[in-house]
Design an enzyme around this catalytic site. Structure first.
Site, mmCIF file in Angstrom:
data_model
loop_
_atom_site.group_PDB
_atom_site.id
_atom_site.type_symbol
_atom_site.label_atom_id
_atom_site.label_comp_id
_atom_site.label_asym_id
_atom_site.label_seq_id
_atom_site.Cartn_x
_atom_site.Cartn_y
_atom_site.Cartn_z
ATOM 1 N N VAL A 73 45.914 42.194 35.619
ATOM 2 C CA VAL A 73 45.640 41.534 34.339
ATOM 3 C C VAL A 73 44.214 40.964 34.335
ATOM 4 O O VAL A 73 43.474 41.072 33.357
ATOM 5 C CB VAL A 73 46.676 40.427 34.060
ATOM 6 C CG1 VAL A 73 46.256 39.592 32.854
ATOM 7 C CG2 VAL A 73 48.051 41.033 33.841
ATOM 8 N N ALA A 74 43.829 40.347 35.448
ATOM 9 C CA ALA A 74 42.500 39.731 35.546
ATOM 10 C C ALA A 74 41.383 40.780 35.507
ATOM 11 O O ALA A 74 40.267 40.494 35.071
ATOM 12 C CB ALA A 74 42.413 38.915 36.823
ATOM 13 N N GLU B 95 38.929 41.662 28.862
ATOM 14 C CA GLU B 95 39.316 41.413 27.468
ATOM 15 C C GLU B 95 38.153 40.893 26.624
ATOM 16 O O GLU B 95 38.195 40.940 25.389
ATOM 17 C CB GLU B 95 40.492 40.429 27.380
ATOM 18 C CG GLU B 95 40.218 39.031 27.932
ATOM 19 C CD GLU B 95 40.418 38.943 29.440
ATOM 20 O OE1 GLU B 95 40.123 37.898 30.009
ATOM 21 O OE2 GLU B 95 40.847 39.947 30.042
ATOM 22 N N ASP C 18 14.224 65.327 5.803
ATOM 23 C CA ASP C 18 13.708 65.975 4.609
ATOM 24 C C ASP C 18 12.200 65.704 4.544
ATOM 25 O O ASP C 18 11.699 64.803 5.211
ATOM 26 C CB ASP C 18 14.426 65.397 3.380
ATOM 27 C CG ASP C 18 14.089 66.152 2.112
ATOM 28 O OD1 ASP C 18 13.711 67.329 2.219
ATOM 29 O OD2 ASP C 18 14.201 65.574 1.025
ATOM 30 N N ASP D 169 18.614 62.974 0.657
ATOM 31 C CA ASP D 169 18.817 62.193 -0.563
ATOM 32 C C ASP D 169 19.693 62.902 -1.587
ATOM 33 O O ASP D 169 20.366 62.265 -2.381
ATOM 34 C CB ASP D 169 17.469 61.824 -1.199
ATOM 35 C CG ASP D 169 16.583 63.051 -1.430
ATOM 36 O OD1 ASP D 169 17.041 64.181 -1.167
ATOM 37 O OD2 ASP D 169 15.429 62.884 -1.873
ATOM 38 N N ASP E 198 22.465 67.551 0.741
ATOM 39 C CA ASP E 198 22.268 67.011 2.096
ATOM 40 C C ASP E 198 23.553 66.386 2.663
ATOM 41 O O ASP E 198 23.643 66.156 3.871
ATOM 42 C CB ASP E 198 21.180 65.926 2.092
ATOM 43 C CG ASP E 198 19.816 66.484 1.707
ATOM 44 O OD1 ASP E 198 19.489 67.579 2.188
ATOM 45 O OD2 ASP E 198 19.103 65.831 0.934
#
Length: 521
Positions: free
Chosen positions: A105-106, A110, A152, A465, A469
């Site tokens: 767990v340690a 987390e 572009d 744009d 695209d």
């Protein structure tokens, strides 16, 4: 052009005998045959490409998942060793089990998701200050991993502001400095000493033919040059960018139509069939018809020319010289217009007023590269990032701009959409690293280019744009939409939006992304 007969392999941008869904008719009437509807139209096919693409995890998400797997394996090994040692030392299975579970767990970090989220959020705030708005948080770090930027041309690498750069007037060839719509620049005659160059605002422009050409350009015009609104610096053109360029170059020489007392008599607007525009003006000396248009068309309407302030017949030899100069300019990706005039033209509804013209000049203009784009491209290359240009423009124009930006190396080449159609995906994957410029590219071409780079193990950013695209933007590791000129479809498909439509902002965002990656590590 309904009469055009084109090869089946003609690229989308060259199919001038087709009208596409979404097209707006500006003038005139037409009868058309519907050849595709719904998902079979070009827009429909783009929608199909967008829906077919599945969202993939970002490089950060893949690395965190891989880290998780490594932690689990390492943790299980260590816990097993501890469990065995505890049993061997004390022989108490329950106690050994509790110690092992506590250790397991340690060992699970987390705090890692929280740390990663905070690092990404802080980086996002820094990017906003550098004109990059990130729509999806995990994409912040992806920028730091980018190895290829597909961009572009128009508006991103260039200013999207046409600028007159050269003029051929009589026996003089002039280069004009200055970029964009700011009316500041100098006229330099190439075949004279540097001290003969003529600066903006001086009344002593040494060639009256040049002044006449600039006057034609500013009167045969429907555009307007005005200061930007809302306290912004700079100037903007209301109307066609090509016509705006002619107004700007005239203002560089101190010629301002608004300060003239001439009166417009009539206008014959530009027509794609005639490829010509004319405006008749009246002053105290009589009337003059100012004409501009395609060089080959204007020359066909000219009988004489203005040469060193004298009117002389336009010989066949002289016509060939002018057409050769036109070809030379066009080969360097300049858009060329011819300027001519006629004194005391007939009534608009009488004889053809656009005949018996006097040729005056050729004007060559270009959408110039952004000044900061040169530095940004070099910065990319120094950082090991490959810039690639993908545009719908003509190949010569695209290649000329790429050369100015330093994007093309000795081993590199450019290809057009029709050549790309003839290449298989395998051939494209093999050659993609030696092709920095793609011209006449359609939505499908852009998607293939992105996939080819990704198949080589590269992390790809794609900018754009237009609606065409959107599929490539969605398929790229990080899709970048233009905030000013971008369509809603493109923005929705993107991971990041540039608030200033500037290639340099992408490089700044990558710089921030690399810092965020280091912080997370």
């Amino acid at each position: 052009d309904a009469d055009a007969s084109l090869d089946e392999s003609a690229t989308l941008g060259d199919r001038r005998n087709m009208i596409y869904m979404g097209t707006v008719a500006s003038t005139g009437k037409a009868l058309a045959i519907v050849v595709a509807t719904g998902m079979q139209t070009e827009l429909g096919q783009i929608a199909g490409m967008l829906s077919a693409h599945e969202q993939e995890p970002t490089p950060l998400q893949r690395r965190l998942a891989e880290l998780g797997r490594i932690l689990i394996v390492v943790c299980l090994v260590i816990v097993s060793v501890i469990f065995g040692l505890q049993v061997f030392r004390q022989g108490n299975l329950v106690e050994a089990f509790l110690v092992s579970v506590s250790l397991a767990v340690a060992a699970v970090p987390e705090g890692l998701p929280a740390v990663v989220t905070v690092a990404l959020a802080l980086g996002l705030q820094r990017m906003v200050k550098r004109n990059a708005l990130v729509r999806k948080l995990p994409s912040v770090e992806t920028l730091g991993s980018v190895t290829v930027i597909c961009s572009d041309k128009t508006g991103t690498l260039t200013r999207n502001e046409m600028t007159v750069q050269e003029m051929l007037v009589g026996d003089g060839h002039y280069r004009i400095s200055g970029t964009g719509y700011t009316p500041r620049g100098e006229f330099h005659r190439e075949d004279t000493a540097p001290e003969a160059s003529t600066k903006r605002g001086e009344q002593a422009l040494d060639n009256p033919d040049l002044l006449h050409a600039l006057t034609i350009g500013t009167w045969c015009n429907s555009a307007r040059l005005i200061p930007r609104a809302h306290g912004e610096d700079g100037w903007q053109v209301i109307g066609d960018p090509t016509e705006g360029a002619l107004i700007v170059v005239a203002r560089k020489a101190g010629i301002d139509r608004s300060q003239d007392d001439k009166r417009v008599l009539y206008e014959i607007p530009f027509d794609s069939t005639r490829k010509t525009m004319s405006v008749a003006v009246q002053d105290q000396n009589g009337s003059t018809l100012h004409v501009k248009g395609a060089p080959e068309v204007i020359l066909g309407k000219c009988e004489s020319e203005l040469y060193n302030a004298e009117i002389r017949p336009l010989t066949n030899e002289r016509r060939e010289q002018i057409l050769a100069a036109n070809s030379h300019m066009a080969n360097r990706a300049l858009r060329v217009l011819a300027l001519a005039y006629r004194l005391n033209p007939p009534n608009q509804h009488g004889d053809d007023p656009e005949s018996k013209l006097l040729f005056v000049a050729l004007a060559g203009m270009l959408d110039p590269p952004r000044e900061e784009a040169n530095m940004a491209v070099k910065k990319c290359q120094d950082a090991g990032i490959r810039p690639v240009m993908i545009t719908g423009d003509h190949p010569a124009t695209a290649l000329a701009v790429a050369r100015r930006l330093g994007m093309v190396g000795p081993q590199d080449r450019s290809i057009a959409g029709d050549e790309l159609d003839r290449m298989t995906d395998t051939e494209l994957e093999e050659q993609v690293e030696h092709i920095p410029v793609y011209a006449r590219a359609s939505a499908e071409h852009k998607l293939r280019i992105i996939n080819a780079w990704r198949s080589r193990g590269q992390v790809v950013a794609m900018t754009g744009d237009g609606v065409n695209d959107a599929p490539a933007i969605k398929a790229a590791d990080i899709g970048i939409a233009m905030g000013i000129t971008g369509t809603d479809v493109t923005k929705e498909a993107s991971d990041m939006v540039l608030t200033d439509d500037n290639f340099a902002s992408i490089v700044s965002a990558v710089e921030e992304g690399r810092g965020i990656f280091d912080n997370i590590q």
